[in-house]
Design an enzyme around this catalytic site. Structure first.
Site, mmCIF file in Angstrom:
data_model
loop_
_atom_site.group_PDB
_atom_site.id
_atom_site.type_symbol
_atom_site.label_atom_id
_atom_site.label_comp_id
_atom_site.label_asym_id
_atom_site.label_seq_id
_atom_site.Cartn_x
_atom_site.Cartn_y
_atom_site.Cartn_z
ATOM 1 N N GLY A 15 0.830 -1.211 0.000
ATOM 2 C CA GLY A 15 0.000 0.000 0.000
ATOM 3 C C GLY A 15 0.863 1.259 0.000
ATOM 4 C CG ASN A 38 9.549 -4.075 -11.037
ATOM 5 O OD1 ASN A 38 9.494 -2.852 -11.119
ATOM 6 N ND2 ASN A 38 10.526 -4.706 -10.416
ATOM 7 N N GLY A 40 3.344 -1.649 -9.178
ATOM 8 C CA GLY A 40 1.986 -1.190 -9.457
ATOM 9 C C GLY A 40 1.493 -0.535 -8.177
ATOM 10 C CG HIS A 41 3.373 2.113 -6.404
ATOM 11 N ND1 HIS A 41 4.473 2.910 -6.235
ATOM 12 C CD2 HIS A 41 3.828 0.842 -6.244
ATOM 13 C CE1 HIS A 41 5.529 2.167 -5.967
ATOM 14 N NE2 HIS A 41 5.168 0.907 -5.973
ATOM 15 C CB THR A 128 6.627 -8.182 -13.425
ATOM 16 O OG1 THR A 128 7.867 -7.502 -13.682
ATOM 17 C CG2 THR A 128 6.326 -8.142 -11.937
ATOM 18 C CB THR A 303 -1.174 -3.241 -9.034
ATOM 19 O OG1 THR A 303 -1.556 -3.432 -7.678
ATOM 20 C CG2 THR A 303 -1.723 -1.917 -9.507
ATOM 21 N NE ARG A 307 2.570 -12.520 -11.409
ATOM 22 C CZ ARG A 307 3.882 -12.546 -11.205
ATOM 23 N NH1 ARG A 307 4.553 -13.680 -11.294
ATOM 24 N NH2 ARG A 307 4.536 -11.445 -10.901
HETATM 25 P P1 GDP Z 1 1.793 -0.830 -3.469
HETATM 26 O O1 GDP Z 1 2.425 -1.525 -4.615
HETATM 27 O O2 GDP Z 1 2.573 -0.996 -2.211
HETATM 28 O O3 GDP Z 1 1.510 0.629 -3.751
HETATM 29 O O4 GDP Z 1 0.390 -1.529 -3.215
HETATM 30 P P2 GDP Z 1 -0.686 -1.975 -4.342
HETATM 31 O O5 GDP Z 1 -1.399 -0.775 -4.816
HETATM 32 O O6 GDP Z 1 -0.052 -2.850 -5.353
HETATM 33 O O7 GDP Z 1 -1.624 -2.918 -3.491
HETATM 34 C C1 GDP Z 1 -2.320 -2.454 -2.367
HETATM 35 C C2 GDP Z 1 -3.822 -2.701 -2.587
HETATM 36 O O8 GDP Z 1 -4.504 -2.525 -1.359
HETATM 37 C C3 GDP Z 1 -4.472 -1.702 -3.541
HETATM 38 O O9 GDP Z 1 -5.594 -2.331 -4.143
HETATM 39 C C4 GDP Z 1 -4.940 -0.590 -2.609
HETATM 40 O O10 GDP Z 1 -6.044 0.167 -3.123
HETATM 41 C C5 GDP Z 1 -5.378 -1.395 -1.418
HETATM 42 N N1 GDP Z 1 -5.205 -0.738 -0.115
HETATM 43 C C6 GDP Z 1 -4.177 0.012 0.353
HETATM 44 N N2 GDP Z 1 -4.340 0.341 1.639
HETATM 45 C C7 GDP Z 1 -5.525 -0.222 2.018
HETATM 46 C C8 GDP Z 1 -6.252 -0.278 3.269
HETATM 47 O O11 GDP Z 1 -5.834 0.259 4.290
HETATM 48 N N3 GDP Z 1 -7.428 -0.983 3.245
HETATM 49 C C9 GDP Z 1 -7.904 -1.601 2.129
HETATM 50 N N4 GDP Z 1 -9.053 -2.274 2.199
HETATM 51 N N5 GDP Z 1 -7.251 -1.573 0.959
HETATM 52 C C10 GDP Z 1 -6.086 -0.901 0.915
HETATM 53 P P1 IMO Z 2 5.217 -2.949 -5.906
HETATM 54 O O1 IMO Z 2 6.063 -1.696 -6.032
HETATM 55 C C1 IMO Z 2 4.936 -7.287 -5.662
HETATM 56 C C2 IMO Z 2 8.150 -9.581 -7.617
HETATM 57 C C3 IMO Z 2 7.687 -10.406 -8.808
HETATM 58 C C4 IMO Z 2 8.680 -11.551 -8.720
HETATM 59 C C5 IMO Z 2 9.970 -10.873 -8.275
HETATM 60 C C6 IMO Z 2 10.938 -10.545 -9.406
HETATM 61 O O2 IMO Z 2 3.892 -2.841 -6.555
HETATM 62 O O3 IMO Z 2 5.172 -3.379 -4.475
HETATM 63 P P2 IMO Z 2 10.905 -8.708 -11.326
HETATM 64 O O4 IMO Z 2 9.945 -8.465 -12.456
HETATM 65 O O5 IMO Z 2 11.092 -7.556 -10.414
HETATM 66 O O6 IMO Z 2 12.231 -9.236 -11.829
HETATM 67 O O7 IMO Z 2 10.242 -9.909 -10.473
HETATM 68 O O8 IMO Z 2 9.575 -9.661 -7.645
HETATM 69 N N1 IMO Z 2 7.789 -8.152 -7.680
HETATM 70 C C7 IMO Z 2 6.771 -7.597 -7.006
HETATM 71 N N2 IMO Z 2 5.827 -8.150 -6.204
HETATM 72 N N3 IMO Z 2 4.948 -5.968 -5.855
HETATM 73 C C8 IMO Z 2 5.893 -5.385 -6.637
HETATM 74 O O9 IMO Z 2 6.029 -4.040 -6.756
HETATM 75 C C9 IMO Z 2 6.846 -6.216 -7.284
HETATM 76 N N4 IMO Z 2 7.869 -5.983 -8.130
HETATM 77 C C10 IMO Z 2 8.445 -7.168 -8.351
HETATM 78 O O10 IMO Z 2 6.361 -10.823 -8.655
HETATM 79 O O11 IMO Z 2 8.303 -12.433 -7.703
HETATM 80 MG MG MG Z 3 1.931 -2.980 -6.000
#
Ligand code: GDP
Ligand code: IMO
Ligand code: MG
Length: 432
Positions: A15, A38, A40-41, A128, A303, A307
């Protein structure tokens, strides 16, 4: 606290995006310091829902300067699509700057990533497939292309020609696939350079100027500390240093300037891709359904790649380890609301390895696969928490759960996420 790094404390997707979006309003500058697309925020605010891969998650705050730092590897095609899409949705990208030192992902990197994964067969890493590993490998091998290179056609072509010739030897002879065309690639990347020209610059003086003025700066991490090349579950890691050391290197700030390191942790654990996951819960366990949150916008689905994420209990052994090697002083605990319906919640407090009880993860992959987690079981609160904005208004069992996590990992509480939206946040400490 002018210079703060926000890093992922687990395996990614903690998150980070939503925390950066929430804090960016108070920051003069947000610097994304590592990884590539790789990442996804997810950001949810009054402008809508955004899935950002390369753009810093402070972008929805028009006053904030957003920087893509030296440590990031940029796929320019993906970045251009992302910037165009933001502009179409009314989010200005005028305040976005890209380090001319940041490396560029080339088409042969993406190809190499996929071919290398295929060649690994059963030992695949589960990357990824975005060319991240090969791009960082070429940076280290000193055959990378940098964003600034795209702006100097003559020099770019002179650098690219021998690199593509070398890559094509491997692609055609070893992998027996078609070569990457030199001129087509060159021209496409020159076009990307033209599109990104107004953003690409030497960011060093910009960051130093703000540091000198003690302006609040947030360093935005990608991935999680357990995917770190040195400290993660090697070789099931990414190819960059996602932690606090990577923040300094990738943004170009000295470690003595950092005032705080915030570790983002989910209130449980998830992992995408292959590799050990000591507290993983089986797919057919009823708890898995609760943690996956299928059918909600915050379901545990990648994201970037779509997967389904593996889920598990909060692992305090690993969390303390990431606190230690990153100097994390403050915790941002997200997705507490996901646990709202559970009758009991487990936290892993130690590992059993053979006859031994251990409190730090073993470095060998063989041993980490052999350990058995030792759990402490805490009562659940079985009450919705998404509307709560004050720590003391949380149900006592939720307060106790969070307090126990802080105690076990050895850091203070900074904030809690009780929903994906910007304001669904409980602040427990002042960050800026
Ligand atoms: P990041 O890669 O660390 O930025 O996180 P991601 O966006 O890939 O994954 C976090 C997921 O959890 C997203 O779908 C967010 O919208 C959701 N999320 C983040 N914080 C919260 C929370 O406190 N509660 C809930 N229910 N969802 C959250
Ligand atoms: P955020 O910023 C979750 C994981 C991949 C794989 C390993 C290596 O959204 O938290 P790569 O393509 O980097 O060589 O893959 O790292 N991985 C992540 N898993 N969130 C990510 O980014 C990731 N970035 C890479 O799934 O296991
Ligand atoms: Mg992410």
């Amino acid at each position: 606290m002018p210079l703060v790094a926000l890093i992922g404390g687990q395996w990614g997707d903690e998150g980070k995006g939503r925390i950066v979006d929430a804090l960016a309003g108070k920051a003069r500058m947000v610097v994304r310091y590592g990884g590539g697309n790789n990442a996804g925020h997810t950001v949810v605010n009054k402008h809508g829902t955004f899935k950002l891969h390369l753009t810093p998650a402070g972008i929805c705050n028009p006053e904030t300067i957003n920087i893509i730092g030296h440590g990031v590897v940029i796929d320019p095609k993906i970045l251009i699509e992302e910037l165009d899409s933001l502009e179409e949705r009314g989010i200005s990208t005028a305040n976005l700057y890209i380090s001319d030192r940041a490396h560029v992902i080339m088409p042969y990197h993406v190809l190499q990533d996929k071919l290398e994964e295929r060649a690994r067969g059963d030992n695949k890493i589960g990357t990824t497939g975005r060319g991240i590993g090969p791009a960082y490998a070429d940076k280290v091998a000193r055959i990378g292309i940098r964003a600034g290179d795209l702006l100097d056609q003559e020099m770019f072509l002179a650098r690219l020609k021998p690199i593509i010739e070398q890559k094509n030897q491997v692609l055609t002879r070893f992998y027996e696939v078609k070569p990457v065309p030199l001129m087509e690639t060159f021209l496409a990347y020159v076009r990307y350079g033209v599109r990104l020209m107004r953003h690409i610059t030497n960011i060093h003086p910009m960051i130093q100027r703000e540091l000198t003025q003690d302006a609040p700066i947030l360093l935005e991490g990608a991935q999680g500390a357990l995917l770190d090349l040195d400290f993660g579950t090697y070789p099931y890691v990414t190819s960059s240093p996602p932690g606090a050391a990577g923040a300094c290197q990738g943004a170009g700030v000295g470690p003595t300037r950092l005032n705080s390191v915030i570790g983002a942790y989910k209130a449980y654990a998830t992992r995408v891709g292959e590799g050990p996951f000591p507290t993983e819960i089986a797919l057919d366990d009823p708890v898995t359904e609760t943690l996956l949150q299928v059918g909600t916008p915050w379901a545990e689905v990648g994201t970037t790649t779509g997967r389904v994420r593996r889920v598990g209990w909060f692992d305090a052994v690993l969390a303390r380890y990431t606190v230690e090697f990153n100097g994390i002083d403050t915790l941002a605990i997200t997705k507490l609301d996901v646990l709202d319906t559970l009758p009991t919640i487990k936290i892993c407090v130690a590992y059993k390895l053979g006859d031994e009880i251990i409190y730090t993860p073993p470095s060998s992959l063989v041993n980490i696969k052999r350990i058995d987690p030792i759990y402490e079981e805490l009562p659940g609160w079985r009450t919705p928490t998404s509307h709560i904005r004050d720590f003391h208004h949380l149900p006592p069992a939720a307060q106790a759960y969070v307090a126990r996590i802080c105690e076990l990992v050895g850091a203070r509480l900074g904030m809690i996420g009780v929903g994906p939206e910007r304001d669904q946040t409980i602040y427990a400490a002042r960050i800026f």
